[in-house]
Scaffold this motif. Structure first.
Motif, PDB file in Angstrom:
ATOM      1  N   GLN A 124       0.828  -1.206   0.000  1.00 57.81           N
ATOM      2  CA  GLN A 124       0.000   0.000   0.000  1.00 57.81           C
ATOM      3  C   GLN A 124       0.858   1.250   0.000  1.00 57.81           C
ATOM      4  O   GLN A 124       2.050   1.204   0.317  1.00 57.81           O
ATOM      5  N   GLY A 125       0.241   2.362  -0.363  1.00 60.45           N
ATOM      6  CA  GLY A 125       0.917   3.646  -0.279  1.00 60.45           C
ATOM      7  C   GLY A 125       0.713   4.271   1.086  1.00 60.45           C
ATOM      8  O   GLY A 125      -0.222   3.924   1.810  1.00 60.45           O
ATOM      9  N   GLN A 126       1.616   5.171   1.431  1.00 58.06           N
ATOM     10  CA  GLN A 126       1.506   5.854   2.720  1.00 58.06           C
ATOM     11  C   GLN A 126       2.330   7.127   2.672  1.00 58.06           C
ATOM     12  O   GLN A 126       3.443   7.135   2.138  1.00 58.06           O
ATOM     13  N   THR A 127       1.800   8.175   3.238  1.00 59.26           N
ATOM     14  CA  THR A 127       2.500   9.450   3.266  1.00 59.26           C
ATOM     15  C   THR A 127       3.785   9.349   4.087  1.00 59.26           C
ATOM     16  O   THR A 127       3.778   8.796   5.186  1.00 59.26           O
ATOM     17  N   GLY A 128       4.859   9.887   3.536  1.00 58.70           N
ATOM     18  CA  GLY A 128       6.108   9.992   4.274  1.00 58.70           C
ATOM     19  C   GLY A 128       6.949   8.736   4.322  1.00 58.70           C
ATOM     20  O   GLY A 128       7.972   8.709   5.006  1.00 58.70           O
TER      21      GLY A 128
END
Length: 257
Positions: A148-152
């Protein structure tokens, strides 16, 4: 499962602390000879002193970003124990920050350790297992963040996504040699790395608990149990990514609160 790994020899990279230490401890408790690895010989020695078991333990300093260093580790392992049967690619790091601010050095450091280091370790282990002709188990420690994508966390998540597909590719290539290649992709586990993340970016632990269907953080022992299951080899699995994540990925998105 006590004694399930008698007469087996295992290498666990990055095993002087955290999840790696827990894995080394569990494999040793199941009867395996275990090589405990760190970039620091002193830390590897200290970790061996902490493990209570009747198995033989060997602390070896090696840098997973240096393939020759890992070849030397494998050679010493075989010279000491006679074979290499289990290799766990555990060493990993995380550098956090907005994608637009990540430096080239920061990006490359994460890729070198998490992805290239996993490939180097698997390649060294795979060659040794092929030469032995007796099969083996290679287990890569990934992360649910590789799905998954995730900020930072762009470098980290990208590297772990690469580890997942590397696992599938090697499983296919080495199946004819009876070498099983699988990955463990944990969710939020109680470790120093999670504590550091909390200090650095101040994420809310309750948010994580609420987002996790089982309603808590996982433990190092729970991850190590998954590795021990795969290492024992009593399964028809290769190319699989196991997710001890408390149901995080299955939940999709949302919160229980």
């Amino acid at each position: 499962m006590s004694g399930s790994l008698d007469e087996q020899t295992a290498v666990v990279t990055g095993s002087s602390s955290g999840i790696g230490f827990g894995i080394a401890q569990h494999l040793a408790s199941e009867g395996a000879n275990v090589v405990v690895n760190s970039r620091s010989q002193a830390r590897a020695d200290a970790a061996v002193d902490e493990i209570e078991c009747s198995s033989d333990l060997l602390p070896i300093e090696a840098d997973v970003t240096d393939r020759d260093s890992l070849r030397s580790l494998a050679d010493r392992t075989v010279a000491e124990f006679g074979s290499l049967d289990i290799w766990v690619n555990n060493a990993g790091i995380n550098i956090r920050g907005p994608a637009e601010e990540i430096s080239l050095d920061e990006w490359q450091t994460v890729i070198d350790v998490n992805l290239s280091g996993t490939f180097y370790g698997a390649q060294v282990a795979g060659n040794q297992m092929i030469d032995q002709g007796t099969g083996g188990n290679i287990i890569n420690i990934s992360s649910m963040m590789g799905e998954q994508g995730q900020t930072g966390r762009t470098p980290y998540n990208t590297s772990k996504g690469g580890v997942n597909n590397l696992t599938r590719c090697l499983a296919i290539e080495w199946a004819d040699h009876d070498i099983h290649v699988n990955a463990i992709a944990p969710g939020y586990i109680e470790t120093e790395m999670v504590d550091d993340a909390q200090d650095q970016i101040g994420f809310d632990r309750q948010d994580v608990v609420d987002r996790t269907p089982l309603g808590r953080f996982g433990t190092v022992d729970e991850v190590a149990n998954c590795v021990t299951f795969l290492a024992a080899g009593d399964h028809f699995m290769t190319g699989e990514i196991l997710h001890p994540d408390g149901g995080w990925l299955a939940f999709g998105w949302g919160s229980k609160s």
